[in-house]
Write an enzyme that holds these catalytic residues in place. Sequence first.
Site, PDB file in Angstrom:
ATOM      1  N   LEU A  24       0.845  -1.185   0.000  1.00 46.67           N
ATOM      2  CA  LEU A  24       0.000   0.000   0.000  1.00 46.67           C
ATOM      3  C   LEU A  24       0.882   1.237   0.000  1.00 46.67           C
ATOM      4  O   LEU A  24       1.978   1.235   0.558  1.00 46.67           O
ATOM      5  CB  LEU A  24      -0.906   0.026   1.236  1.00 46.67           C
ATOM      6  N   VAL A  25       0.383   2.296  -0.616  1.00 45.67           N
ATOM      7  CA  VAL A  25       1.114   3.563  -0.623  1.00 45.67           C
ATOM      8  C   VAL A  25       0.775   4.321   0.650  1.00 45.67           C
ATOM      9  O   VAL A  25      -0.401   4.506   0.979  1.00 45.67           O
ATOM     10  CB  VAL A  25       0.739   4.410  -1.858  1.00 45.67           C
ATOM     11  N   ASP A  26       1.786   4.756   1.380  1.00 48.14           N
ATOM     12  CA  ASP A  26       1.554   5.537   2.595  1.00 48.14           C
ATOM     13  C   ASP A  26       0.926   6.873   2.250  1.00 48.14           C
ATOM     14  O   ASP A  26       1.180   7.452   1.191  1.00 48.14           O
ATOM     15  CB  ASP A  26       2.873   5.778   3.339  1.00 48.14           C
ATOM     16  N   GLY A  27       0.085   7.383   3.165  1.00 55.31           N
ATOM     17  CA  GLY A  27      -0.498   8.703   2.992  1.00 55.31           C
ATOM     18  C   GLY A  27       0.474   9.777   3.446  1.00 55.31           C
ATOM     19  O   GLY A  27       1.614   9.493   3.836  1.00 55.31           O
ATOM     20  N   LYS A  28       0.008  11.033   3.393  1.00 57.43           N
ATOM     21  CA  LYS A  28       0.861  12.148   3.799  1.00 57.43           C
ATOM     22  C   LYS A  28       1.254  12.045   5.265  1.00 57.43           C
ATOM     23  O   LYS A  28       2.365  12.393   5.652  1.00 57.43           O
ATOM     24  CB  LYS A  28       0.127  13.474   3.565  1.00 57.43           C
ATOM     25  N   GLY A  30       0.240   9.196   7.402  1.00 60.25           N
ATOM     26  CA  GLY A  30       0.120   7.876   7.998  1.00 60.25           C
ATOM     27  C   GLY A  30       0.812   6.787   7.204  1.00 60.25           C
ATOM     28  O   GLY A  30       0.887   6.853   5.980  1.00 60.25           O
ATOM     29  N   MET A  32       0.828   2.750   6.208  1.00 57.00           N
ATOM     30  CA  MET A  32      -0.192   1.717   6.112  1.00 57.00           C
ATOM     31  C   MET A  32       0.409   0.383   5.691  1.00 57.00           C
ATOM     32  O   MET A  32       1.368   0.337   4.920  1.00 57.00           O
ATOM     33  CB  MET A  32      -1.282   2.133   5.130  1.00 57.00           C
ATOM     34  N   ASP A 134     -10.108  16.491   0.743  1.00 57.42           N
ATOM     35  CA  ASP A 134      -8.958  15.966  -0.008  1.00 57.42           C
ATOM     36  C   ASP A 134      -9.413  14.890  -0.995  1.00 57.42           C
ATOM     37  O   ASP A 134      -8.760  13.857  -1.148  1.00 57.42           O
ATOM     38  CB  ASP A 134      -7.898  15.412   0.940  1.00 57.42           C
TER      39      ASP A 134
END
Length: 267
Positions: A24-28, A30, A32, A134
């Site tokens: 998964l791609v991490d958020g700004k 967080g 994951m 967002d």
Amino acid sequence: MDDRFVKEINQFFAEIKIQNNVRLVDGKFGKMCVIKHEPTGKLFVKKSVAIKYVTEIEPLVHQLMKDNRYFIKLYYSLTTLKSQILILDYVAGGDLFDFLKKHKKVSEAETRSIVGQLTEALNALHSYKIIHNDLKLENVLYVRHKQIYLCDYGLCKIVNTSSCRDGTKEYMSPEKLKRQNYDVHVDWWALGILTYELLIGHHPYKHSNDNEEDFDLDVLQQRQQKKLHKYNFLSSDAQKFLEAMLMYNINYRLCTYETVIKHSFLS
């Protein structure tokens, strides 16, 4: 935190295993990862948010929207000295960003289905006087030919509170760029951008040769004021929908649930 919950959460964490084969791609704010609950075989997403970025709004949105099919289910939320940990439903299928990257652009029929569902999701959230703030391709999970899931609620805001230029600049409305108070028009403008990207295959205001240094907020604001390019391969309804969603003057723009859902492109 009562003893029963502590026992339950400790048992849950003792029974999970990180799935390194699912990325998964991490958020700004967080990080994951996908985890598997060994006794049941069910997959979850574990989201860890550094304590300095933690807000009360994300768990609140999960709670308010727990029965809405377009929102991600939250199973556990706990806060440690360093981070907030959320255990969420895992949705297979990926996000709209990856979907568009693979397919280049999306048919009007499929776009209509996606945008119609997003319209209902946003309206449900707005009924609590909360905006997503967002909305973008990366924050919409998509199980093709079934449904969308609106995700990542960390930047959600209460309507009519003072705004700042947070979120993703490519999706910022003219009013947000002017730092007007948060309102639902923030999300409807972003939905217009997202619809354009699906139908056309690229962003309406950011050009392929732009780099981040050149594409600043002043440039974005200037480009928003220009008329959209017309595409002959689009139906009249689709073209009019894009023009109405991305009208620079808010007085002529579709920026309420009632006006969006009743447009001929969606009806």
